[in-house]
Design an enzyme around this catalytic site. Structure first.
Site, PDB file in Angstrom:
ATOM      1  N   GLY A  67     -14.441  -8.738   2.548  1.00 52.71           N
ATOM      2  CA  GLY A  67     -13.279  -9.479   2.206  1.00 52.71           C
ATOM      3  C   GLY A  67     -12.388  -9.324   1.085  1.00 52.71           C
ATOM      4  O   GLY A  67     -11.149  -9.409   1.044  1.00 52.71           O
ATOM      5  N   CYS A  68     -13.166  -8.966   0.013  1.00 52.19           N
ATOM      6  CA  CYS A  68     -12.577  -8.664  -1.441  1.00 52.19           C
ATOM      7  C   CYS A  68     -11.691  -7.538  -1.422  1.00 52.19           C
ATOM      8  O   CYS A  68     -10.511  -7.122  -1.830  1.00 52.19           O
ATOM      9  CB  CYS A  68     -13.649  -8.627  -2.441  1.00 52.19           C
TER      10      CYS A  68
END
Length: 157
Positions: A46-47
């Site tokens: 996600g990051c």
């Protein structure tokens, strides 16, 4: 614990280690908007998605007189690897002691594989040219977030 920063209020100046090699000081960005996005961990799916999307749209943010800055509890060494791997053109801030995380109240209890842990809740704060908080976004989804922030900026008067 520091009092939570409220929308419409001035964000207190803070100084923190930056991947740029120089200390980041919010007061150095007076006259510009700052998109300060908190993310849990370098090089996680996600990051990475969020970082790539902000990076791809960087020129559009600059047209809005905005500086994009990512922040997590990872070390500068970890940030350097993350930046090199994805060729990020913006700085990442290292908040290993959680001072800025606490200022923005982003450390929350999370459930990791059935265990309760304290970690960064993915959040973004938009600070205007006068260093007032004009946008606060919590519990966000990484994918599409950069585009949402750009739309928000375009809607500011």
């Amino acid at each position: 614990m520091a009092a939570k920063i409220a929308l419409g209020k001035k964000v207190p100046n803070f100084k923190i280690a930056s991947s740029s090699g120089e200390e980041f000081s919010l007061s150095d960005y007076k006259g510009k908007k700052v998109i300060l996005y908190f993310y849990p961990k370098d090089s996680t799916p996600g990051c990475t998605t969020e970082g790539i999307e902000f990076n791809d749209m960087l020129s559009q943010f600059k047209k809005q007189n905005a500086e994009v800055v990512g922040i997590s509890r990872d070390s500068l060494k970890s940030h350097d690897k993350f930046i090199c791997k994805y060729d990020f053109k913006f700085q990442l801030l290292s908040d290993e002691d959680e001072e800025v995380c606490k200022l923005f109240d982003v450390i929350k209890e999370k459930n990791m594989y059935g265990k309760k842990v304290m970690g960064i809740e993915r959040s973004t704060f938009i600070i205007d040219e006068d260093q007032k908080l004009v946008g606060e976004f919590r519990k966000i989804k990484a994918q599409g977030h950069a585009a949402e922030m750009l739309q928000f900026l375009k809607g500011l008067k």
